[in-house]
Design an enzyme around this catalytic site. Sequence first.
Site, PDB file in Angstrom:
ATOM      1  N   SER A 119       0.858  -1.184   0.000  1.00 51.81           N
ATOM      2  CA  SER A 119       0.000   0.000   0.000  1.00 51.81           C
ATOM      3  C   SER A 119       0.895   1.235   0.000  1.00 51.81           C
ATOM      4  O   SER A 119       1.786   1.337  -0.843  1.00 51.81           O
ATOM      5  CB  SER A 119      -0.944  -0.053   1.218  1.00 51.81           C
ATOM      6  OG  SER A 119      -1.863   1.000   1.192  1.00 51.81           O
ATOM      7  N   HIS A 173      -2.478  -0.860  -3.411  1.00 49.92           N
ATOM      8  CA  HIS A 173      -3.627   0.026  -3.200  1.00 49.92           C
ATOM      9  C   HIS A 173      -3.418   1.296  -4.015  1.00 49.92           C
ATOM     10  O   HIS A 173      -2.448   2.024  -3.809  1.00 49.92           O
ATOM     11  CB  HIS A 173      -3.766   0.395  -1.724  1.00 49.92           C
ATOM     12  CG  HIS A 173      -4.197  -0.749  -0.870  1.00 49.92           C
ATOM     13  ND1 HIS A 173      -4.058  -0.742   0.487  1.00 49.92           N
ATOM     14  CD2 HIS A 173      -4.770  -1.943  -1.176  1.00 49.92           C
ATOM     15  CE1 HIS A 173      -4.532  -1.872   0.986  1.00 49.92           C
ATOM     16  NE2 HIS A 173      -4.956  -2.621  -0.009  1.00 49.92           N
ATOM     17  N   ASP A 177      -4.986  -4.551   5.623  1.00 52.91           N
ATOM     18  CA  ASP A 177      -5.316  -5.427   4.499  1.00 52.91           C
ATOM     19  C   ASP A 177      -4.160  -6.401   4.263  1.00 52.91           C
ATOM     20  O   ASP A 177      -2.995  -6.023   4.325  1.00 52.91           O
ATOM     21  CB  ASP A 177      -5.574  -4.588   3.241  1.00 52.91           C
ATOM     22  CG  ASP A 177      -6.201  -5.399   2.117  1.00 52.91           C
ATOM     23  OD1 ASP A 177      -6.776  -6.468   2.396  1.00 52.91           O
ATOM     24  OD2 ASP A 177      -6.118  -4.950   0.963  1.00 52.91           O
TER      25      ASP A 177
END
EC number: 3.1.1.61
Length: 193
Positions: free
Chosen positions: A11, A38, A131
């Site tokens: 991310s 992401h 996540d």
Amino acid sequence: MNYEAIVIGVSAGGINAMKTILPTLPTQFGIPIVIVQHIGARSDGEWFRILEKLCNIKIKEAEEKEEIKSGMVYVAPPNYHLLIEKDKTFSFSIGERVNFSRPSIDVLFETASEVYEDKLIGVILTGANSDGAQGLKKIKENGGLAVVQDPLTAEIALMPRSAIEATSVDYVLSLEKIAELFIRLDQNNLEQR
């Protein structure tokens, strides 16, 4: 162990992390790599085109129903969950966000672990949410290898820390050491053929 795929979740800080790992992989690197980064829903994909210029192996955005092939790096398209089907092809979903994310790392990791089982390497790198932690746990439950960036070396440590708290991991390494591990595991694959 003969590994058949590497899945990477990353991310915030991900571009720099990928710039450290991917360019070190040799042209003949064989294990396919699938990345969920992401990114915004309107991203134009420039982030991986920058990487492509630095790398020895081919990088491309995954396509619906595309067969996963060795020697390739695939990235999830913006605003779709990326899933791996039993026949080792990609499928997309516009389902609800998971951990505030679409694409979600957990979705990729969980579907990949069902397909590849103990022949899968799951990797969590820098990021600002949790996540991937549950997906990495699923990879471990199915006998796969769990690798996490050392939180002390991560641009943002939350995602690596969450993964370490969620499951027992096999390796906690710097980005440079993760790249070395990939090369070593790929070499082991070649020696076992």
